[in-house]
Scaffold this motif. Structure first.
Motif, PDB file in Angstrom:
ATOM      1  N   LEU A   1      -2.193  -2.323  -3.026  1.00 17.10           N
ATOM      2  CA  LEU A   1      -1.846  -1.459  -1.900  1.00 17.10           C
ATOM      3  C   LEU A   1      -1.552  -2.295  -0.653  1.00 17.10           C
ATOM      4  O   LEU A   1      -2.092  -3.398  -0.503  1.00 17.10           O
ATOM      5  CB  LEU A   1      -2.998  -0.497  -1.590  1.00 17.10           C
ATOM      6  CG  LEU A   1      -3.421   0.446  -2.718  1.00 17.10           C
ATOM      7  CD1 LEU A   1      -4.821   0.984  -2.466  1.00 17.10           C
ATOM      8  CD2 LEU A   1      -2.426   1.596  -2.839  1.00 17.10           C
ATOM      9  N   GLN A   2      -0.748  -1.761   0.250  1.00 19.68           N
ATOM     10  CA  GLN A   2      -0.458  -2.486   1.478  1.00 19.68           C
ATOM     11  C   GLN A   2      -1.631  -2.366   2.453  1.00 19.68           C
ATOM     12  O   GLN A   2      -2.117  -1.276   2.737  1.00 19.68           O
ATOM     13  CB  GLN A   2       0.816  -1.971   2.141  1.00 19.68           C
ATOM     14  CG  GLN A   2       1.232  -2.826   3.340  1.00 19.68           C
ATOM     15  CD  GLN A   2       2.523  -2.357   3.989  1.00 19.68           C
ATOM     16  OE1 GLN A   2       3.080  -1.337   3.622  1.00 19.68           O
ATOM     17  NE2 GLN A   2       3.010  -3.123   4.964  1.00 19.68           N
ATOM     18  N   LEU A   3      -2.052  -3.516   2.986  1.00 26.29           N
ATOM     19  CA  LEU A   3      -3.131  -3.542   3.976  1.00 26.29           C
ATOM     20  C   LEU A   3      -3.040  -4.811   4.805  1.00 26.29           C
ATOM     21  O   LEU A   3      -2.922  -5.916   4.272  1.00 26.29           O
ATOM     22  CB  LEU A   3      -4.499  -3.475   3.291  1.00 26.29           C
ATOM     23  CG  LEU A   3      -5.721  -3.627   4.209  1.00 26.29           C
ATOM     24  CD1 LEU A   3      -5.816  -2.449   5.179  1.00 26.29           C
ATOM     25  CD2 LEU A   3      -7.006  -3.752   3.386  1.00 26.29           C
TER      26      LEU A   3
ATOM     27  N   LEU B   1      -8.829   4.334  -0.725  1.00 27.94           N
ATOM     28  CA  LEU B   1      -9.822   3.259  -0.645  1.00 27.94           C
ATOM     29  C   LEU B   1     -11.151   3.709  -1.225  1.00 27.94           C
ATOM     30  O   LEU B   1     -11.741   3.033  -2.081  1.00 27.94           O
ATOM     31  CB  LEU B   1     -10.002   2.811   0.813  1.00 27.94           C
ATOM     32  CG  LEU B   1     -11.129   1.810   1.095  1.00 27.94           C
ATOM     33  CD1 LEU B   1     -10.913   0.520   0.324  1.00 27.94           C
ATOM     34  CD2 LEU B   1     -11.233   1.526   2.582  1.00 27.94           C
ATOM     35  N   GLU B   2     -11.621   4.859  -0.790  1.00 29.22           N
ATOM     36  CA  GLU B   2     -12.896   5.374  -1.289  1.00 29.22           C
ATOM     37  C   GLU B   2     -12.790   5.741  -2.773  1.00 29.22           C
ATOM     38  O   GLU B   2     -13.728   5.512  -3.548  1.00 29.22           O
ATOM     39  CB  GLU B   2     -13.325   6.591  -0.479  1.00 29.22           C
ATOM     40  CG  GLU B   2     -13.730   6.282   0.966  1.00 29.22           C
ATOM     41  CD  GLU B   2     -12.552   6.050   1.898  1.00 29.22           C
ATOM     42  OE1 GLU B   2     -12.753   5.521   3.012  1.00 29.22           O
ATOM     43  OE2 GLU B   2     -11.399   6.386   1.522  1.00 29.22           O
ATOM     44  N   TYR B   3     -11.649   6.287  -3.162  1.00 28.16           N
ATOM     45  CA  TYR B   3     -11.441   6.645  -4.564  1.00 28.16           C
ATOM     46  C   TYR B   3     -11.566   5.409  -5.463  1.00 28.16           C
ATOM     47  O   TYR B   3     -12.221   5.438  -6.505  1.00 28.16           O
ATOM     48  CB  TYR B   3     -10.069   7.292  -4.740  1.00 28.16           C
ATOM     49  CG  TYR B   3      -9.700   7.543  -6.183  1.00 28.16           C
ATOM     50  CD1 TYR B   3     -10.031   8.733  -6.817  1.00 28.16           C
ATOM     51  CD2 TYR B   3      -9.014   6.571  -6.926  1.00 28.16           C
ATOM     52  CE1 TYR B   3      -9.704   8.953  -8.148  1.00 28.16           C
ATOM     53  CE2 TYR B   3      -8.685   6.781  -8.253  1.00 28.16           C
ATOM     54  CZ  TYR B   3      -9.036   7.972  -8.859  1.00 28.16           C
ATOM     55  OH  TYR B   3      -8.718   8.178 -10.180  1.00 28.16           O
TER      56      TYR B   3
ATOM     57  N   THR C   1     -10.339  -2.334  -8.530  1.00 31.49           N
ATOM     58  CA  THR C   1     -10.197  -3.401  -7.538  1.00 31.49           C
ATOM     59  C   THR C   1      -8.901  -3.220  -6.748  1.00 31.49           C
ATOM     60  O   THR C   1      -7.831  -3.051  -7.330  1.00 31.49           O
ATOM     61  CB  THR C   1     -10.191  -4.780  -8.226  1.00 31.49           C
ATOM     62  OG1 THR C   1     -11.475  -5.005  -8.821  1.00 31.49           O
ATOM     63  CG2 THR C   1      -9.901  -5.895  -7.221  1.00 31.49           C
ATOM     64  N   ILE C   2      -9.016  -3.265  -5.431  1.00 32.53           N
ATOM     65  CA  ILE C   2      -7.842  -3.173  -4.563  1.00 32.53           C
ATOM     66  C   ILE C   2      -7.318  -4.575  -4.277  1.00 32.53           C
ATOM     67  O   ILE C   2      -8.080  -5.501  -4.001  1.00 32.53           O
ATOM     68  CB  ILE C   2      -8.185  -2.463  -3.242  1.00 32.53           C
ATOM     69  CG1 ILE C   2      -8.505  -0.986  -3.509  1.00 32.53           C
ATOM     70  CG2 ILE C   2      -7.044  -2.578  -2.234  1.00 32.53           C
ATOM     71  CD1 ILE C   2      -8.996  -0.238  -2.290  1.00 32.53           C
ATOM     72  N   GLN C   3      -6.003  -4.717  -4.362  1.00 31.91           N
ATOM     73  CA  GLN C   3      -5.332  -5.951  -3.984  1.00 31.91           C
ATOM     74  C   GLN C   3      -4.426  -5.640  -2.793  1.00 31.91           C
ATOM     75  O   GLN C   3      -3.585  -4.739  -2.865  1.00 31.91           O
ATOM     76  CB  GLN C   3      -4.495  -6.494  -5.154  1.00 31.91           C
ATOM     77  CG  GLN C   3      -5.348  -6.868  -6.358  1.00 31.91           C
ATOM     78  CD  GLN C   3      -4.513  -7.235  -7.578  1.00 31.91           C
ATOM     79  OE1 GLN C   3      -3.305  -7.004  -7.619  1.00 31.91           O
ATOM     80  NE2 GLN C   3      -5.157  -7.806  -8.577  1.00 31.91           N
TER      81      GLN C   3
ATOM     82  N   PRO D   1      -3.704   2.331   7.332  1.00 24.68           N
ATOM     83  CA  PRO D   1      -3.944   3.731   6.953  1.00 24.68           C
ATOM     84  C   PRO D   1      -5.047   3.891   5.913  1.00 24.68           C
ATOM     85  O   PRO D   1      -5.633   4.974   5.808  1.00 24.68           O
ATOM     86  CB  PRO D   1      -2.582   4.193   6.411  1.00 24.68           C
ATOM     87  CG  PRO D   1      -1.829   2.949   6.105  1.00 24.68           C
ATOM     88  CD  PRO D   1      -2.305   1.936   7.081  1.00 24.68           C
ATOM     89  N   LEU D   2      -5.341   2.837   5.136  1.00 23.27           N
ATOM     90  CA  LEU D   2      -6.447   2.906   4.181  1.00 23.27           C
ATOM     91  C   LEU D   2      -7.775   3.186   4.881  1.00 23.27           C
ATOM     92  O   LEU D   2      -8.696   3.742   4.278  1.00 23.27           O
ATOM     93  CB  LEU D   2      -6.578   1.583   3.409  1.00 23.27           C
ATOM     94  CG  LEU D   2      -5.539   1.235   2.351  1.00 23.27           C
ATOM     95  CD1 LEU D   2      -5.888  -0.094   1.707  1.00 23.27           C
ATOM     96  CD2 LEU D   2      -5.419   2.315   1.300  1.00 23.27           C
ATOM     97  N   ILE D   3      -7.860   2.805   6.151  1.00 26.02           N
ATOM     98  CA  ILE D   3      -9.127   2.858   6.881  1.00 26.02           C
ATOM     99  C   ILE D   3      -9.122   3.906   7.990  1.00 26.02           C
ATOM    100  O   ILE D   3     -10.143   4.544   8.263  1.00 26.02           O
ATOM    101  CB  ILE D   3      -9.425   1.462   7.487  1.00 26.02           C
ATOM    102  CG1 ILE D   3      -9.654   0.443   6.359  1.00 26.02           C
ATOM    103  CG2 ILE D   3     -10.619   1.501   8.438  1.00 26.02           C
ATOM    104  CD1 ILE D   3      -9.608  -0.990   6.824  1.00 26.02           C
ATOM    105  N   ASP D   4      -7.971   4.131   8.615  1.00 26.82           N
ATOM    106  CA  ASP D   4      -7.893   4.859   9.872  1.00 26.82           C
ATOM    107  C   ASP D   4      -8.467   6.270   9.839  1.00 26.82           C
ATOM    108  O   ASP D   4      -9.306   6.636  10.676  1.00 26.82           O
ATOM    109  CB  ASP D   4      -6.445   4.934  10.354  1.00 26.82           C
ATOM    110  CG  ASP D   4      -5.870   3.564  10.655  1.00 26.82           C
ATOM    111  OD1 ASP D   4      -6.658   2.637  10.900  1.00 26.82           O
ATOM    112  OD2 ASP D   4      -4.634   3.433  10.649  1.00 26.82           O
ATOM    113  N   SER D   5      -8.000   7.089   8.904  1.00 23.32           N
ATOM    114  CA  SER D   5      -8.402   8.500   8.932  1.00 23.32           C
ATOM    115  C   SER D   5      -9.884   8.676   8.635  1.00 23.32           C
ATOM    116  O   SER D   5     -10.505   9.618   9.111  1.00 23.32           O
ATOM    117  CB  SER D   5      -7.570   9.320   7.944  1.00 23.32           C
ATOM    118  OG  SER D   5      -7.767   8.873   6.616  1.00 23.32           O
TER     119      SER D   5
END
Length: 308
Positions: free
Chosen positions: A172-174, A203-205, A212-214, A180-184
């Motif tokens: 995912l883009q970060l 992110l939570e999902y 694992t998130i990359q 946006p993974l974190i903001d809301s």
């Protein structure tokens, strides 16, 4: 270099990944130097996609390193498929996936991939077809593990309902300037733009489901608007904060931008896209810098985000 296991696999991975999207810009000797530098710095994970350079990047990679069994066993190789660049559409058909993997393996000069990712969601996906392709690839030994890239929770659930293999990665883009993974999650239930849930709480999902998130484009502002590091016109406060923290830890701003991501308890891997060996070294120094909670939030707020 910090390492941790990807859950539901036997892979112990570096939290820094060498991405190979841009290596067509380099000569074979320069590519070899970049790969050797990555390995010397402790990187054991190398990311590809069949569309990078139209497949040329995978071929250049294997030629530069003179791929052989001894080198192969020191690497974790991941590639992505599912994009038809000739006609500009996404394709998760069984035929396309199987053909793509055969091409990837041939270009990388290897018998198997450690991980195969589906690159971008195909709205015409028939999950039963994907399941058949994955089963054939897994049973033949061509792919050990599977994952996705740029997928939301429902898309992952739909796939997982049909495939027997556990999806273990979501790319995912970060970056500090794209959060946006974190903001809301931080600004929940507020009547501001930051509260808009643009990613279905992916992110939570992923954390709940041991995926694992990359993080791709870790130094980009938004969707390819350019790097935020050194952009004092658009990000003066952010660069000042990062530079001050970099001075404290005696590293470069690239290391701190990396450390901001690796500090997250989700154990996110950072996908580097650089073709500069020194910048790669600088980024690797951010692998396990223990940013304090205060420093992490200070950087987040300096990027223009609200902490209510």
């Amino acid at each position: 270099m910090k390492y941790y296991p990807i859950k539901n696999t036997n892979l112990n991975v570096s939290n820094i990944i060498m991405g190979n999207m841009r290596i067509t810009q380099l000569s074979l000797s320069e590519i070899e130097k970049l790969i050797r530098t990555a390995m010397d710095e402790g990187i054991n994970f190398f990311d590809h996609a069949d569309i990078y350079g139209g497949g040329e990047c995978e071929e250049l990679f294997s030629n530069a390193i003179q791929m052989n069994a001894d080198i192969r066993e020191k690497m974790i190789l991941q590639s992505k498929c599912g994009i038809n660049t000739k006609d500009n559409y996404f394709d998760f058909s069984k035929e396309h996936i199987l053909k793509s993997v055969d091409g990837i393996l041939k270009r990388l000069k290897t018998d198997y991939l450690d991980i195969l990712l589906l690159h971008r969601p195909d709205p015409l996906m028939e999950p039963e077809e994907v399941a058949e392709a994955f089963e054939e690839l897994h049973n033949s030994g061509k792919v050990n593990y599977f994952g996705v890239s740029n997928h939301n929770p429902a898309q992952i659930d739909l796939l997982q309902k049909y495939i027997s293999q556990k999806l273990v990665v979501n790319q995912l883009q970060l970056s500090i300037a794209h959060t946006p993974l974190i903001d809301s999650g931080i600004a929940l239930n507020m009547n501001i733009d930051q509260s808009v849930n643009r990613d279905s709480s992916i992110l939570e999902y992923c954390r709940l489901n041991d995926i694992t998130i990359q993080a791709w484009s870790p130094y980009q502002n938004g969707f390819f608007k350019g790097p935020f590091l050194g952009d004092v016109e658009n990000f003066p406060e952010l660069n000042e904060v990062i530079d001050n923290i970099a001075e404290k830890y005696e590293v470069t701003n690239t290391a701190i931008a990396t450390a901001w991501i690796t500090r997250h308890p989700a154990n996110i891997q950072v996908v580097l896209g650089t073709t500069n060996a020194q910048r790669l070294k600088d980024a690797c120094k951010g692998s396990d810098i223990p940013l304090t909670r205060d420093e992490w939030y200070k950087i987040y707020k300096a990027a223009g985000n609200i902490v209510p």
